[in-house]
Design a protein around this motif. Structure first.
Motif, PDB file in Angstrom:
ATOM      1  N   ARG A 190       0.851  -1.184   0.000  1.00  0.00           N
ATOM      2  CA  ARG A 190       0.000   0.000   0.000  1.00  0.00           C
ATOM      3  C   ARG A 190       0.888   1.236   0.000  1.00  0.00           C
ATOM      4  O   ARG A 190       1.993   1.218   0.536  1.00  0.00           O
ATOM      5  CB  ARG A 190      -0.928  -0.002   1.208  1.00  0.00           C
ATOM      6  CG  ARG A 190      -0.210   0.083   2.528  1.00  0.00           C
ATOM      7  CD  ARG A 190      -0.999  -0.530   3.649  1.00  0.00           C
ATOM      8  NE  ARG A 190      -1.134  -1.976   3.472  1.00  0.00           N
ATOM      9  CZ  ARG A 190      -1.692  -2.764   4.370  1.00  0.00           C
ATOM     10  NH1 ARG A 190      -2.187  -2.264   5.479  1.00  0.00           N
ATOM     11  NH2 ARG A 190      -1.775  -4.058   4.159  1.00  0.00           N
ATOM     12  N   ALA A 191       0.419   2.301  -0.607  1.00  0.00           N
ATOM     13  CA  ALA A 191       1.210   3.529  -0.706  1.00  0.00           C
ATOM     14  C   ALA A 191       1.048   4.404   0.528  1.00  0.00           C
ATOM     15  O   ALA A 191       2.026   4.853   1.122  1.00  0.00           O
ATOM     16  CB  ALA A 191       0.811   4.313  -1.955  1.00  0.00           C
ATOM     17  N   ASP A 192      -0.213   4.641   0.940  1.00  0.00           N
ATOM     18  CA  ASP A 192      -0.506   5.590   2.014  1.00  0.00           C
ATOM     19  C   ASP A 192      -0.518   4.901   3.376  1.00  0.00           C
ATOM     20  O   ASP A 192      -0.439   3.682   3.478  1.00  0.00           O
ATOM     21  CB  ASP A 192      -1.869   6.243   1.785  1.00  0.00           C
ATOM     22  CG  ASP A 192      -1.881   7.155   0.568  1.00  0.00           C
ATOM     23  OD1 ASP A 192      -0.793   7.578   0.144  1.00  0.00           O
ATOM     24  OD2 ASP A 192      -2.973   7.438   0.049  1.00  0.00           O
ATOM     25  N   GLY A 193      -0.641   5.713   4.399  1.00  0.00           N
ATOM     26  CA  GLY A 193      -0.830   5.194   5.743  1.00  0.00           C
ATOM     27  C   GLY A 193       0.448   5.052   6.527  1.00  0.00           C
ATOM     28  O   GLY A 193       1.562   5.140   5.995  1.00  0.00           O
ATOM     29  N   ALA A 194       0.268   4.797   7.833  1.00  0.00           N
ATOM     30  CA  ALA A 194       1.410   4.712   8.740  1.00  0.00           C
ATOM     31  C   ALA A 194       2.352   3.583   8.387  1.00  0.00           C
ATOM     32  O   ALA A 194       3.539   3.629   8.705  1.00  0.00           O
ATOM     33  CB  ALA A 194       0.904   4.544  10.171  1.00  0.00           C
ATOM     34  N   ASP A 195       1.828   2.526   7.765  1.00  0.00           N
ATOM     35  CA  ASP A 195       2.640   1.363   7.431  1.00  0.00           C
ATOM     36  C   ASP A 195       2.785   1.204   5.927  1.00  0.00           C
ATOM     37  O   ASP A 195       2.933   0.091   5.415  1.00  0.00           O
ATOM     38  CB  ASP A 195       1.985   0.112   8.039  1.00  0.00           C
ATOM     39  CG  ASP A 195       2.930  -1.079   8.120  1.00  0.00           C
ATOM     40  OD1 ASP A 195       4.154  -0.865   8.123  1.00  0.00           O
ATOM     41  OD2 ASP A 195       2.439  -2.221   8.179  1.00  0.00           O
ATOM     42  N   GLY A 196       2.771   2.334   5.207  1.00  0.00           N
ATOM     43  CA  GLY A 196       2.807   2.287   3.759  1.00  0.00           C
ATOM     44  C   GLY A 196       4.154   2.634   3.169  1.00  0.00           C
ATOM     45  O   GLY A 196       5.100   3.012   3.852  1.00  0.00           O
ATOM     46  N   ILE A 197       4.242   2.511   1.859  1.00  0.00           N
ATOM     47  CA  ILE A 197       5.487   2.749   1.121  1.00  0.00           C
ATOM     48  C   ILE A 197       5.989   4.173   1.339  1.00  0.00           C
ATOM     49  O   ILE A 197       7.183   4.405   1.549  1.00  0.00           O
ATOM     50  CB  ILE A 197       5.264   2.475  -0.384  1.00  0.00           C
ATOM     51  CG1 ILE A 197       4.905   1.008  -0.620  1.00  0.00           C
ATOM     52  CG2 ILE A 197       6.503   2.848  -1.192  1.00  0.00           C
ATOM     53  CD1 ILE A 197       4.392   0.726  -2.025  1.00  0.00           C
ATOM     54  N   ILE A 198       5.086   5.135   1.288  1.00  0.00           N
ATOM     55  CA  ILE A 198       5.491   6.536   1.445  1.00  0.00           C
ATOM     56  C   ILE A 198       6.020   6.792   2.846  1.00  0.00           C
ATOM     57  O   ILE A 198       7.073   7.409   3.033  1.00  0.00           O
ATOM     58  CB  ILE A 198       4.315   7.474   1.111  1.00  0.00           C
ATOM     59  CG1 ILE A 198       3.964   7.365  -0.378  1.00  0.00           C
ATOM     60  CG2 ILE A 198       4.662   8.920   1.463  1.00  0.00           C
ATOM     61  CD1 ILE A 198       2.691   8.098  -0.763  1.00  0.00           C
ATOM     62  N   ALA A 199       5.296   6.300   3.853  1.00  0.00           N
ATOM     63  CA  ALA A 199       5.734   6.520   5.244  1.00  0.00           C
ATOM     64  C   ALA A 199       7.106   5.912   5.497  1.00  0.00           C
ATOM     65  O   ALA A 199       7.962   6.525   6.134  1.00  0.00           O
ATOM     66  CB  ALA A 199       4.705   5.928   6.209  1.00  0.00           C
ATOM     67  N   HIS A 200       7.338   4.712   4.995  1.00  0.00           N
ATOM     68  CA  HIS A 200       8.609   4.039   5.247  1.00  0.00           C
ATOM     69  C   HIS A 200       9.756   4.609   4.418  1.00  0.00           C
ATOM     70  O   HIS A 200      10.918   4.435   4.790  1.00  0.00           O
ATOM     71  CB  HIS A 200       8.471   2.544   4.961  1.00  0.00           C
ATOM     72  CG  HIS A 200       7.630   1.813   5.963  1.00  0.00           C
ATOM     73  ND1 HIS A 200       7.841   1.899   7.315  1.00  0.00           N
ATOM     74  CD2 HIS A 200       6.568   0.978   5.807  1.00  0.00           C
ATOM     75  CE1 HIS A 200       6.961   1.150   7.950  1.00  0.00           C
ATOM     76  NE2 HIS A 200       6.166   0.592   7.066  1.00  0.00           N
ATOM     77  N   GLY A 201       9.434   5.275   3.316  1.00  0.00           N
ATOM     78  CA  GLY A 201      10.500   5.799   2.469  1.00  0.00           C
ATOM     79  C   GLY A 201      10.768   7.277   2.621  1.00  0.00           C
ATOM     80  O   GLY A 201      11.787   7.784   2.141  1.00  0.00           O
ATOM     81  N   ARG A 202       9.875   7.970   3.316  1.00  0.00           N
ATOM     82  CA  ARG A 202       9.927   9.435   3.339  1.00  0.00           C
ATOM     83  C   ARG A 202      11.214   9.971   3.961  1.00  0.00           C
ATOM     84  O   ARG A 202      11.847  10.881   3.419  1.00  0.00           O
ATOM     85  CB  ARG A 202       8.699   9.966   4.089  1.00  0.00           C
ATOM     86  CG  ARG A 202       8.614  11.478   4.154  1.00  0.00           C
ATOM     87  CD  ARG A 202       7.301  11.936   4.767  1.00  0.00           C
ATOM     88  NE  ARG A 202       7.143  11.509   6.140  1.00  0.00           N
ATOM     89  CZ  ARG A 202       6.189  11.992   6.947  1.00  0.00           C
ATOM     90  NH1 ARG A 202       5.331  12.876   6.489  1.00  0.00           N
ATOM     91  NH2 ARG A 202       6.101  11.575   8.194  1.00  0.00           N
TER      92      ARG A 202
END
Length: 679
Positions: free
Chosen positions: A454-466
Motif C-alpha cells: 500500500r502507498a498511504d498510511g502509517a505502514d505504507g510505502i510513502i511513510a517508510h520511504g519518506r
C-alpha cells in the motif's frame, strides 16, 4: 533481493520494524494543531497529505487473515472541486477482522501529546458508498484505549446516519459527551467492518464541532498559480536472478525486452554468473585491498552476456551486474565482492562500448548474520559492510564510468527500543548515524527494500520511504530507488530450541564469533524469534522430514546448542520460555501453529526443549496476492509522491518472473488468492 534469502530478510524486518507501525523511522514531525477555544469547528483530516493529518496523526488499515482491508487517497470521488477522499476497501470473511483507523496525535513522538477535544461536542466525517448500504462500526479511542491497542464501540454507522450509507456524500455526526472517552486525551477514530462481505467506502473531512449545525465547507480550488513542469516518474528497475536460464535462450531475451517496453522498465539489476576459484583464505579486504583478487572470480557466459547487454542497450535498457550474500559483508570474505567488481571492470575493458555493464549492484544483507542480534557485534558487522561499500565505490569510480549501489532495508534508521539508537547505528568516517544514511552519503545509488503493498498510511510505502528521501534530498547523495515486492514466499517450518533471555543470548554471541558470523549452519538457514524477553534460535526444515533430513537437522541444532545453551537455566525456566514463545505465536501474524518438538539426548548433548512453528509471509509485504490493477494504483501513488524528490531514481520491482506473473494473472484470481492468504 535473491529469493533464496528472502525469508531471512523478512524475519529481520519483523525484528526491527515489521508488524508494528510504531517502529517506523524517525520522521520530521508535524506539530499538532491545538484546539482554538474561540472556534466551533476544527477540520482535522482532509486526506490532502499521504501520511499525517493536521493534528500530526497517522492513519492505517488493520486486518487479520482471512479478512483484509486496503486504503488509498483518491481525487475522485471527492466532496469539492479539489483535494482527496480516502477510499477504503474491506473484505470481511467469516473469520478475522479488518478496518481503518485515524489518529489525532503523533504516535512517533518521544512523548505523544494527545488531542484535547474538550472544547468540542461532536466528531463528524463525511462518507459515501460505492453501491450504498455499506456497513461498518464506529469506534473511538483515548490514551487508555490506545495503551490496550483497542477502542470503544459506539455502534454501527446506521445508528448515526438515517437511512445508512448511500452513494451520495452524507455527514456522520458522533456525540462525544455521551461516550466514556476521555476527551482531554482524545486519540482516534476507527471504522471497523464487522459484517461479512465486500465493501468500498469513501471518507472525507474528519472534523471536531461544538456547533453541530455548522457546515464543513467542501474543498474549493485555490486561485490558479503559474504551473511549473510536473516531473514524471523515472523508468522502473527490475531485479533479475535467473541469468543463466535467460541467457540460454534468445527467445527469452525478446520476451524480457518486450515486457520492459510495455511496463516502462529502463534498468535491470542482473545476477552476474560467475564462479569462485579459491584455494586458500584470502588476505584481501576493503581495508587491505592492495592485492588483486580478480583472478579468483571467473565471469561465465561472456559471449552471451556481451550480446545480451548490447541488445538491452539498443532498447534503452541499462544493465547492472548484481550479486550478494550476507557473509560477503565481513572482512574475511571481502575478496569475493571485490573480486566481482574487478571482474566486471575487466569484462568491460575487453568489450565494445555497447557491450559494457552500466554498473555493479550488491545485495549483501548484513542483518541476516546471527551476530546482528548483539549490539556490539552488529556495529562491527556494519563497519566492515561500509568499508566494503566504500572500497567498491572507489574502484568503480576510478576504473570506469559505471555506477555502484547496494540494497538496504527501509527500517535501518528506525529506533531500536533495546538500545535507544537506530537499528543500524554505526560510527564511520568519524560520524555516527544509521548505515542507511552513510550509504546515501557515499554511493551512487541505493535500492530501498520498501516492501509493503500500500502507498498511504502509517505502514505504507510513502511513510517508510519518506525519511530516506528527505535525507537524500538534503545531502544530494545517492539516487534512491524504492523497491516493492511481487514474490510470495511459501510457509516454512522452523525448528527452534527454547531460547535465552536477550542479555544472555547477546553474551553467547560475543563468546562464539565464528557462529555469529554465519547465516547458515550446515546448509540450514538459521532463524531467530524474539518474543520480547527471550531470543529463540532454530533452523528451517523440510515440511516432512525424512530420516536423513531429520538426522541432519538434529546435527545442526546440536551445533547451535553447543554454542549457546551452556548458558541455559534450569528446566522449569525452559518451560516458561517455551510457553512465552507459544503465546507470542498465537498473536503474531508472522508465525502460524505451534508444536512441541524436543531435541533428543545423544550422549553428548542433553535433551533440550524445542518447538516447531511455520514462518508465514504476511500479505502486506508483497503484491503477489494483489491484482495488477491494485499494484498499478498503489505504486503510481507512491511514484507521484516520490517524484518531487530530485534524488528519486525510480521504482524497483523484485523480481522479473513474479512481476510478469502478476501482470499476466487475471485480477479475479488475485482477489481469490488475497482472500485466502489475508495479512
Amino acid at each position: 533481493m535473491n529469493p533464496r534469502c528472502y525469508l531471512m530478510f523478512f524475519c529481520c524486518v519483523v525484528m526491527a520494524a515489521f508488524l508494528h507501525a510504531d517502529d517506523i523511522a524517525s520522521f520530521p514531525r508535524k506539530q499538532a494543531l491545538a484546539a482554538d477555544p474561540a472556534s466551533s469547528l476544527l477540520v482535522a483530516d482532509r486526506f490532502d497529505q499521504p501520511v499525517q493529518n493536521r493534528l500530526g496523526g497517522y492513519r492505517c488499515t488493520f486486518q487479520r487473515s482471512p479478512s483484509f482491508a486496503s486504503a488509498l487517497r483518491v481525487s475522485d470521488p471527492r466532496r469539492g472541486d479539489s483535494g482527496h477522499s480516502m477510499r477504503i476497501k474491506a473484505t470481511k470473511a467469516d473469520a478475522g477482522f479488518c478496518g481503518y483507523w485515524i489518529h489525532f496525535f503523533d504516535m512517533h513522538a518521544l512523548k505523544p501529546t494527545y488531542f484535547d477535544a474538550r472544547a468540542y461536542t461532536h466528531l463528524s466525517f463525511w462518507v459515501r458508498g460505492e453501491r450504498g448500504g455499506e456497513s461498518f462500526n464506529i469506534r473511538l479511542s483515548d490514551e487508555n484505549w490506545i495503551a490496550k491497542e483497542d477502542s470503544e464501540l459506539l455502534g454501527p454507522v446506521d445508528q448515526f446516519l438515517d437511512g445508512g450509507v448511500t452513494q451520495a456524500w452524507q455527514e456522520v455526526i458522533v456525540p462525544l459527551r455521551s461516550t466514556h472517552i476521555d476527551c482531554s486525551h482524545f486519540a482516534g477514530l476507527t471504522l471497523e467492518f464487522a459484517t461479512v462481505g465486500e465493501f468500498t467506502v469513501h471518507v472525507e473531512d474528519v472534523a471536531f464541532k461544538s456547533n453541530v449545525d455548522q457546515m464543513i465547507p467542501a474543498s474549493t480550488a485555490t486561485k490558479p498559480q503559474p504551473q511549473r513542469p510536473q516531473p514524471t516518474a523515472p523508468p522502473r528497475t527490475l531485479w533479475l536472478w535467473s541469468t543463466q536460464t535467460l541467457l540460454g535462450s534468445t527467445q527469452r531475451w525478446h520476451e524480457l525486452f518486450d515486457f520492459c517496453k510495455a511496463h516502462n522498465v529502463g534498468q535491470i539489476w542482473l545476477q552476474l554468473p560467475y564462479k569462485v576459484e579459491r584455494t586458500e583464505p584470502s588476505k584481501v579486504s576493503a581495508t587491505a585491498p592492495e592485492a588483486s583478487p580478480s583472478d579468483r572470480i571467473t565471469v561465465l557466459m561472456k559471449p552471451e552476456l556481451r550480446s545480451f547487454i548490447a541488445k538491452a542497450h539498443s532498447q534503452n535498457i541499462r544493465i547492472h551486474a548484481l550479486d550478494g550474500a550476507p557473509e560477503h559483508c565481513l572482512t574475511q570474505n571481502h575478496d569475493i565482492p571485490l573480486g566481482v567488481v574487478d571482474a566486471v571492470l575487466q569484462f568491460n575493458s575487453r568489450a565494445n562500448e555497447q557491450e559494457k555493464f552500466d554498473g555493479v549492484h550488491f545485495d549483501n544483507e548484513p542483518y541476516l548474520l546471527l551476530g546482528w542480534h548483539s549490539p556490539s557485534r552488529r556495529e562491527q558487522i556494519l563497519r566492515e559492510y561500509l568499508e566494503l561499500n566504500a572500497e567498491c565505490q572507489r574502484r568503480v569510480r576510478e576504473g570506469s564510468n559505471m555506477q555502484f549501489g547496494v540494497d538496504i532495508p527501509f527500517w535501518w534508521q528506525a529506533t531500536d527500543k533495546n538500545t535507544g539508537e537506530s537499528n543500524a547505528a554505526v560510527e564511520f568516517n568519524g560520524v555516527r548515524k544509521a548505515a542507511s544514511f552513510h550509504c546515501i552519503d557515499m554511493l551512487d545509488n541505493v535500492g530501498v527494500m520498501n516492501y509493503r503493498d500500500r502507498a498511504d498510511g502509517a505502514d505504507g510505502i510513502i511513510a517508510h520511504g519518506r525519511a530516506l528521501m528527505e535525507y537524500g534530498q538534503r545531502q544530494r547523495g545517492a539516487s534512491i530507488f524504492m523497491g516493492v515486492e511481487t514474490f510470495r514466499e511459501v510457509d516454512r517450518p522452523v525448528w527452534f530450541l527454547v531460547g535465552l533471555p536477550r542479555e544472555k543470548f547477546q553474551r553467547a554471541l560475543t563468546l562464539t564469533p565464528l557462529l555469529a558470523d554465519q547465516s547458515l549452519i550446515e546448509g540450514h538457514r538459521v532463524r531467530t524469534m524474539d518474543d520480547g524477553e527471550n531470543i529463540h534460535v532454530g533452523i528451517e526444515i523440510a515440511h516432512a522430514l525424512s530420516d536423513q533430513q531429520r538426522a541432519a537437522a538434529e546435527r545442526s541444532l546440536r551445533l547451535l546448542a553447543s554454542q549457546f545453551y551452556w548458558l541455559m537455566d534450569d528446566a522449569e525456566k525452559e518451560k516458561s520460555r517455551r510457553a512465552k514463545a507459544e503465546s507470542m505465536i498465537d498473536s503474531d501474524a508472522q508465525w502460524r501453529t505451534f508444536a512441541r518438538r524436543d531435541l533428543a539426548e545423544d550422549g553428548e548433548t542433553p535433551r533440550m526443549r524445542g518447538f516447531v512453528t511455520k514462518s508465514v509471509m504476511p500479505s502486506k509485504v508483497t503484491f503477489a496476492d494483489n491484482s495488477i490493477v491494485d499494484f498499478d494504483e498503489q505504486t503510481s501513488a507512491a511514484e507521484n509522491y516520490f517524484r518531487d524528490f530530485e534524488c528519486f531514481g525510480g521504482l524497483a520491482i523484485h523480481f522479473y518472473e513474479t512481476y510478469r506473473s502478476l501482470c499476466e494473472t487475471p485480477s479475479a484470481d488475485k482477489v481469490t488468492a488475497k482472500t485466502k492468504t489475508g495479512n
